[in-house]
Design a protein around this motif. Structure first.
Motif, short mmCIF file in Angstrom:
data_model
loop_
_atom_site.label_atom_id
_atom_site.label_comp_id
_atom_site.label_asym_id
_atom_site.label_seq_id
_atom_site.Cartn_x
_atom_site.Cartn_y
_atom_site.Cartn_z
N PHE A 290 43.48 41.25 54.39
CA PHE A 290 42.50 40.71 55.33
C PHE A 290 42.11 41.72 56.40
O PHE A 290 41.35 41.42 57.32
N VAL B 122 38.65 39.88 59.76
CA VAL B 122 38.94 38.63 60.49
C VAL B 122 38.59 38.78 61.98
O VAL B 122 38.89 39.80 62.59
N ALA C 280 41.21 33.25 64.81
CA ALA C 280 42.19 32.96 63.75
C ALA C 280 43.52 32.50 64.34
O ALA C 280 43.94 33.01 65.39
N THR D 250 45.42 42.21 60.55
CA THR D 250 43.97 42.00 60.65
C THR D 250 43.26 43.20 61.29
O THR D 250 42.06 43.35 61.15
N THR E 51 38.21 34.53 58.24
CA THR E 51 38.85 33.86 59.39
C THR E 51 39.16 32.41 59.04
O THR E 51 40.24 31.89 59.36
#
Ligand SMILES: C[C@H](CCC[C@H](C)C(=O)O)[C@H]1CC[C@H]2[C@@H]3CC=C4C=C(O)CC[C@]4(C)[C@H]3CC[C@]12C
Length: 243
Positions: free
Chosen positions: A223, A227, A232, A242, A44
């Motif tokens: 990612f 995250v 974020a 994400t 993050t």
């Protein structure tokens, strides 16, 4: 045969320098700065750090007369298609092999981003993507990597590449024109520095750009699942899924 740059070329290089002049501004405050100050950086935090570079790359593009000739659809498509590639090029200039981390004048020098941050990312692709990034670092000569203006020109060659969702014929024509102009300007600039030796960069660049496409195409899920989306920044999440 003189490799001296003419006034038009010198002016074009000044315009490039000016467009990139905001990239290294010290960071004032906000969530992104907090992420940079953490000793242990989570995925993050990496997202919030990327947000800084992404926003500055968007600002850079908008300072370019060449970029502003495009339709809004064309501008969006180039930033969408080229962002991760430009980030990766930025990553090469900020990469410090001695500490295996990214360093930047944007924050006090004790704050760095360890390349080992890859190890916290999506297990399906973190290792191959880390290797690809290191391969890309090796693909660019040391003297190219350390030359800010050459790197800026490489980023512009990347930005002005044909991408999906560029539908208007005039956009496509302009993109090809600016890609050619920035490629020519890069090699004239390198010739003015290295004379005949600049030829060695002719084959280095296409190979490096090819690798850049592969890196970018395989970054989307890097990612995924790592995250905390509510912590974020939104912009990086447009490029890295994400969840
Ligand atoms: C250049 C940047 C550090 C300096 C940031 C600072 C605001 C600056 O731009 O000076 C690093 C931090 C995170 C890195 C990406 C992480 C994952 C990545 C995943 C990949 O597949 C390619 C490389 C990237 C995009 C890295 C490029 C360099 C970045 C943006």
């Amino acid at each position: 045969l003189s490799y001296q740059l003419n006034t038009a070329e010198l002016r074009a290089l000044d315009n490039v320098r000016e467009a990139f002049s905001g990239m290294d501004e010290p960071l004032d405050s906000g969530r992104q700065r907090d992420s940079f100050m953490k000793t242990e950086k989570s995925p993050t935090d990496i997202m919030n750090i990327m947000d800084i570079t992404m926003r500055r790359l968007v600002k850079m593009a908008k300072k370019l007369p060449a970029f502003n000739e495009l339709s809004n659809e064309g501008k969006f498509a180039l930033l969408k298609g080229g962002m991760v590639e430009m980030l990766t090029v930025r990553g090469v200039t900020r990469f410090d092999s001695a500490s295996n981390s990214w360093k930047t004048p944007v924050v006090p020098s004790q704050y760095t981003v360890p390349v080992s941050m890859f190890d916290q990312l999506n297990t399906d692709c973190k290792d191959i993507q880390k290797n690809r990034f290191m391969q890309f670092v090796g693909a660019l000569n040391e003297e190219l990597r350390k030359n800010e203006l050459a790197i800026s020109l490489i980023m512009l060659i990347v930005l002005f590449s044909q991408r999906e969702n560029v539908n208007s014929p005039s956009d496509r024509m302009l993109i090809d024109k600016h890609n050619r102009d920035y490629s020519t300007l890069l090699f004239r600039y390198l010739e003015s520095l290295y004379g005949e030796d600049a030829r060695k960069f002719q084959e280095v660049l296409p190979r490096a750009l090819g690798l850049l496409h592969v890196i970018s195409d395989h970054s989307i899920t890097l990612f995924m699942g790592t995250v905390k989306t509510e912590e974020a920044e939104p912009l990086p999440r447009e490029f890295f899924k994400t969840d």
